[in-house]
Motif scaffolding. Structure first.
Motif, PDB file in Angstrom:
ATOM      1  N   GLU C  51      -4.490   1.552 -10.862  1.00 48.85           N
ATOM      2  CA  GLU C  51      -3.162   1.643 -10.224  1.00 48.85           C
ATOM      3  C   GLU C  51      -3.256   1.459  -8.705  1.00 48.85           C
ATOM      4  OE1 GLU C  51      -0.488   4.723 -11.619  1.00 48.85           O
ATOM      5  OE2 GLU C  51      -1.628   4.915 -13.476  1.00 48.85           O
ATOM      6  N   LEU C  52      -4.340   1.957  -8.136  1.00 46.63           N
ATOM      7  CA  LEU C  52      -4.578   1.759  -6.705  1.00 46.63           C
ATOM      8  C   LEU C  52      -4.736   0.261  -6.407  1.00 46.63           C
ATOM      9  CD1 LEU C  52      -4.891   3.761  -4.339  1.00 46.63           C
ATOM     10  CD2 LEU C  52      -7.336   3.805  -4.793  1.00 46.63           C
ATOM     11  N   ALA C  67       0.040   0.004   5.167  1.00 46.00           N
ATOM     12  CA  ALA C  67       0.612   0.613   3.957  1.00 46.00           C
ATOM     13  C   ALA C  67       1.074   2.051   4.173  1.00 46.00           C
ATOM     14  CB  ALA C  67      -0.384   0.543   2.803  1.00 46.00           C
ATOM     15  N   GLY C  68       0.459   2.720   5.143  1.00 44.46           N
ATOM     16  CA  GLY C  68       0.832   4.108   5.411  1.00 44.46           C
ATOM     17  C   GLY C  68       2.070   4.239   6.294  1.00 44.46           C
ATOM     18  N   ALA C  74       3.721   4.650   1.452  1.00 44.32           N
ATOM     19  CA  ALA C  74       2.796   5.735   1.793  1.00 44.32           C
ATOM     20  C   ALA C  74       2.782   6.811   0.706  1.00 44.32           C
ATOM     21  CB  ALA C  74       3.176   6.348   3.131  1.00 44.32           C
ATOM     22  N   GLU C  75       3.949   7.130   0.195  1.00 46.03           N
ATOM     23  CA  GLU C  75       3.994   8.156  -0.854  1.00 46.03           C
ATOM     24  C   GLU C  75       3.299   7.660  -2.121  1.00 46.03           C
ATOM     25  OE1 GLU C  75       7.851   9.742  -1.781  1.00 46.03           O
ATOM     26  OE2 GLU C  75       7.038  10.994  -3.401  1.00 46.03           O
ATOM     27  N   VAL C  77       0.918   5.335  -2.322  1.00 47.47           N
ATOM     28  CA  VAL C  77      -0.516   5.301  -2.052  1.00 47.47           C
ATOM     29  C   VAL C  77      -1.107   6.712  -2.119  1.00 47.47           C
ATOM     30  CG1 VAL C  77      -2.236   4.916  -0.228  1.00 47.47           C
ATOM     31  CG2 VAL C  77      -0.462   3.202  -0.653  1.00 47.47           C
ATOM     32  N   GLY C  78      -0.416   7.674  -1.511  1.00 49.01           N
ATOM     33  CA  GLY C  78      -0.888   9.061  -1.528  1.00 49.01           C
ATOM     34  C   GLY C  78      -1.016   9.605  -2.948  1.00 49.01           C
ATOM     35  N   GLU C  79      -0.053   9.258  -3.784  1.00 48.11           N
ATOM     36  CA  GLU C  79      -0.109   9.715  -5.185  1.00 48.11           C
ATOM     37  C   GLU C  79      -1.321   9.160  -5.918  1.00 48.11           C
ATOM     38  OE1 GLU C  79       3.236   9.761  -7.854  1.00 48.11           O
ATOM     39  OE2 GLU C  79       4.608   9.552  -6.164  1.00 48.11           O
ATOM     40  N   LEU C  81      -4.154   7.938  -4.585  1.00 43.38           N
ATOM     41  CA  LEU C  81      -5.390   8.507  -4.017  1.00 43.38           C
ATOM     42  C   LEU C  81      -5.606   9.920  -4.555  1.00 43.38           C
ATOM     43  CD1 LEU C  81      -5.046   7.333  -0.304  1.00 43.38           C
ATOM     44  CD2 LEU C  81      -6.684   6.461  -1.986  1.00 43.38           C
ATOM     45  N   ALA C  82      -4.521  10.683  -4.626  1.00 39.43           N
ATOM     46  CA  ALA C  82      -4.619  12.051  -5.152  1.00 39.43           C
ATOM     47  C   ALA C  82      -5.061  12.021  -6.614  1.00 39.43           C
ATOM     48  CB  ALA C  82      -3.275  12.764  -5.018  1.00 39.43           C
ATOM     49  N   ASP C  83      -4.464  11.142  -7.411  1.00 41.02           N
ATOM     50  CA  ASP C  83      -4.835  11.054  -8.825  1.00 41.02           C
ATOM     51  C   ASP C  83      -6.322  10.745  -9.001  1.00 41.02           C
ATOM     52  OD1 ASP C  83      -2.471  11.711 -10.103  1.00 41.02           O
ATOM     53  OD2 ASP C  83      -1.700   9.661 -10.084  1.00 41.02           O
TER      54      ASP C  83
ATOM     55  N   MET D   1       0.606  10.328   7.630  1.00 36.48           N
ATOM     56  CA  MET D   1       1.514  10.302   6.483  1.00 36.48           C
ATOM     57  C   MET D   1       1.787  11.716   5.999  1.00 36.48           C
ATOM     58  SD  MET D   1       0.945   8.388   2.873  1.00 36.48           S
ATOM     59  CE  MET D   1       0.563   9.907   1.963  1.00 36.48           C
ATOM     60  N   VAL D   3       3.187  13.675   2.891  1.00 35.36           N
ATOM     61  CA  VAL D   3       3.649  13.575   1.514  1.00 35.36           C
ATOM     62  C   VAL D   3       4.024  14.940   0.957  1.00 35.36           C
ATOM     63  CG1 VAL D   3       2.451  11.446   0.942  1.00 35.36           C
ATOM     64  CG2 VAL D   3       1.300  13.650   0.661  1.00 35.36           C
ATOM     65  N   ALA D 102      -1.729  15.120   0.027  1.00 40.46           N
ATOM     66  CA  ALA D 102      -1.424  14.245  -1.106  1.00 40.46           C
ATOM     67  C   ALA D 102      -1.700  14.963  -2.431  1.00 40.46           C
ATOM     68  CB  ALA D 102      -2.237  12.953  -1.014  1.00 40.46           C
ATOM     69  N   LYS D 106       0.961  16.000  -5.322  1.00 41.28           N
ATOM     70  CA  LYS D 106       0.804  15.492  -6.686  1.00 41.28           C
ATOM     71  C   LYS D 106       0.758  16.639  -7.690  1.00 41.28           C
ATOM     72  CE  LYS D 106       1.061  12.048  -9.228  1.00 41.28           C
ATOM     73  NZ  LYS D 106       0.149  11.913 -10.299  1.00 41.28           N
TER      74      LYS D 106
END
Lengths: 122, 122, 122, 122
Positions: C51-52, C67-68, C74-75, C77-79, C81-83, D1, D3, D102, D106
């Motif tokens: 997904e990234l 992208a940030g 940004a949101e 991307v943050g999601e 990265l967190a996943d 960022m 989030v 982030a 999440k």
């Protein structure tokens, strides 16, 4: 598995049956069938795609476009592309998916989804 | 790119030229060629392989083996396998790699590397 | 698992124990432990990395660097990265790997492998 | 960022700032910053996740669960987990994403999405 209606699937865009047979034979001769579960093959496919990423990761766009020009890089790229295809065909085979039918089906969907042109994806 | 000697490449295990043409036409009609750099296509291929992983990630081995039996799952699996193949063929095309030659070359190497049988990989 | 000698591992470069606990609790409360085998978690991690890739695949380098800057991207991307981090920490936890010790060990190896600087990789 | 809202982000589940600094220094000393674009780092991260898949691809579920028990496999697993984390932290750093914020964001979304329990994902 039938993912396309029979009339459409008469068209052949991709032909992989001989490769399927070669891989099935190769696997059987080495007693590898027990390793070739769908999940294991998805992981093996992922591993090869990872190696493809490693070839290109630090290249500039220009270097990547010229990757086929140096015999050494070209051979390396060819090997990784082949590995991805081998596992993809083996996986489809194990799952009983007809790759050509699946491709025809997907292309038909894409033609509807992307009629003329904004955005990008197949 | 030549990765196999000409006499061997007479054999055809996989035939993708019609799909290559269909994808090239599809891309040109949508003005997507500018997006289809090798690095971008490797990333797109990776995205599709990620989706394939997502289908199978929580399945048991048994459920994964039966993924082709439910029409809904089978169609989903077929779509993702097709997507992986579409990007792989498009990437090979952009790089000028002859997939069939690359496959023959890799199979020949594998036959030497894995003569009869311990371990597992193609 | 000890991958670094104890004196070195006194240094803390990355601290994930509270996240490990939060994920273990979250999983237990939903009866997900039976799904969280190492192989399944590797596949789930792979799905998130896919997904990234999908976020960035058609961006130019410049767009990716920015992208940030757009709150929506940004949101997203943050999601992702967190996943990736959630599954990585959960996987390490299930395998009994001390991520900080593994990182210290790897950095020490990298410092030896890349003394001053040709090529690129950590 | 940003989030997550500021009041929530006071909680620290994961702390990676020292690792971020170590990686920034390591990169600068080797003149690698020019290679560390977001797209390149996503590809490098993907390559490491591919290597993680390769470790586990042919293992049974049981063998995978015991991967931390053999010192040799444990070290190999630790190295690949560390590599994934190094690139993830470096990527977040380059993108200006606060990983802890982030993650909190999440987890809050996941708690709403998966209230008690069917299905599986974080």
């Amino acid at each position: 598995m039938h993912v396309a209606d029979p009339s459409v699937s008469l068209e052949v865009l991709v032909e992989t049956s001989k490769l399927e047979e070669a891989l099935a034979r190769f696997s059987k001769e080495r007693d590898w069938d027990r390793f070739h579960s769908p999940k294991n093959l998805v992981m093996a496919l992922t591993g090869e795609v990872g190696e493809l990423n490693e070839i290109f990761q630090w290249m500039t766009d220009q270097e990547a476009r010229e990757a086929g020009w140096s015999p050494v890089t070209a051979e390396h790229v060819g090997e990784e592309l082949a590995d991805v295809l081998l596992y993809l065909v083996r996986l489809s085979s194990v799952l009983g998916v007809d790759l050509n039918a699946a491709v025809l089906d997907k292309l038909a969907k894409n033609a509807i989804k992307y009629p003329a042109g904004k955005g990008c994806a197949f």
